[in-house]
Write an enzyme that holds these catalytic residues in place. Sequence first.
Site, short mmCIF file in Angstrom:
data_model
loop_
_atom_site.label_atom_id
_atom_site.label_comp_id
_atom_site.label_asym_id
_atom_site.label_seq_id
_atom_site.Cartn_x
_atom_site.Cartn_y
_atom_site.Cartn_z
N LYS A 206 0.85 -1.19 0.00
CA LYS A 206 0.00 0.00 0.00
C LYS A 206 0.88 1.24 0.00
O LYS A 206 1.71 1.42 0.90
CB LYS A 206 -0.91 -0.02 1.22
N ARG A 216 -10.79 9.84 2.03
CA ARG A 216 -10.65 10.46 3.35
C ARG A 216 -11.80 11.42 3.61
O ARG A 216 -12.24 11.58 4.74
CB ARG A 216 -9.28 11.13 3.48
N LYS A 269 -2.18 -1.41 -3.84
CA LYS A 269 -3.05 -0.24 -3.73
C LYS A 269 -2.24 1.03 -3.78
O LYS A 269 -1.24 1.10 -3.06
CB LYS A 269 -3.80 -0.34 -2.39
C1 PBG Z 1 -7.38 3.53 5.55
C2 PBG Z 1 -7.74 3.27 4.14
C3 PBG Z 1 -7.56 4.19 3.09
C4 PBG Z 1 -8.15 3.61 1.98
C5 PBG Z 1 -8.63 2.34 2.34
N1 PBG Z 1 -8.35 2.15 3.69
C6 PBG Z 1 -7.01 5.55 3.09
C7 PBG Z 1 -5.68 5.85 3.61
O1 PBG Z 1 -4.82 4.98 3.78
O2 PBG Z 1 -5.47 7.03 3.89
C8 PBG Z 1 -8.22 4.30 0.66
C9 PBG Z 1 -9.27 3.83 -0.28
C10 PBG Z 1 -9.58 4.76 -1.39
O3 PBG Z 1 -8.93 5.81 -1.59
O4 PBG Z 1 -10.54 4.45 -2.12
N2 PBG Z 1 -6.59 2.70 6.20
#
Ligand code: PBG
Length: 345
Positions: A206, A216, A269
């Site tokens: 990620k 967010r 991701k």
């Molecule tokens: C949080 C999380 C995030 C996403 C999924 N779980 C955001 C982040 O890490 O700030 C992002 C998903 C998206 O942007 O569609 N742990």
Amino acid sequence: MPARPVFTPAAFPAGRLRRTRRTAQIRALARENSLSVNDLIWPVFVVEGSNRREPVASMPGVERLSIDLITKASKDAAARGIPAICLFPYTDPALKTAACEEAWSADNLSNRAIRAIKDSVPDIAIMTDIALDPYNLHGHDGIVEDGCILNDETIDALVKMALAQAEAGADILGPSDMMDGRIGAIRSALEQQGHKDVAILSYAAKYASAFYGPFRDAVGATQALQTSAIAGAAKGDKSTYQMDPANSDEALRLVARDLSEGADMVMVKPGMPYLDICRRVKDTFGVPTYAYQVSGEYAMITGAAERGWIDGEKAMMESLIAFKRAGCNGILTYFAPRVADLLQG
Ligand code: PBG
């Protein structure tokens, strides 16, 4: 499947590669990859209340839904053949604390949603998110103390969160926090507590990405995130735990590590900017591999389509077949219901 040698075609004119592109039927026969409803995991945003839907401004077409409406939407998704949904709660700001206790409350919004869906929609898999950001006064995925994200203290919290979700009936847990050691800790707690068949889909690779912006907003974490300065990173930046977009070998180390600790499936991701990582992960490990087409990717496609700059439907389908071509077994995508409708024809 490891990369295969590419056949060298006969020289022109014996070789005319356009022959297999001449008609729709021949193109269908020559097509190497396909997208099916079985490839879709649908991320949804849950909000308190009943019969409540709130549009997410930065994600046209996406709404936060109350539990009753999510249950109904899950039923529709299951009827269309979508195998899984993934729940993300919009947490009341009053419930956010520095210790993030709401994250493992048996009756938090996410766990109530799991129970409601399990009760009335048996034939859809429920995936969850394991990270502290929706519950954290500081908006970060981990516990913040003196300007640092505490790894090991966060793991203790994540384990409690995972157990509460498994207890509520989650089928697939998705640790998205990027702490070290969390997969092993969660896996052994699940074994000990009798949840030995719960799957872990690790957000293994990620990246610290600008493409999470609309998400967010959707879960209400933007403001909190801006309040805390973390040593070694800019305000609102998760770079001390999420990956550097410049790195590729590190993704393989992370995937290897999470698999060795007991992850069943792994994720890359965001999606589209990281297709090279998807391909390397699939070729190296051959395990069930997923990509998350994140909120910013969805916003780019829908935003441009709304302005008439691109054909939204075609761009959606093209973006999704790209994940299959890159070796993914499935995609988390906000487009899931629209794609399912299109595929059904
Ligand atoms: C949080 C999380 C995030 C996403 C999924 N779980 C955001 C982040 O890490 O700030 C992002 C998903 C998206 O942007 O569609 N742990």
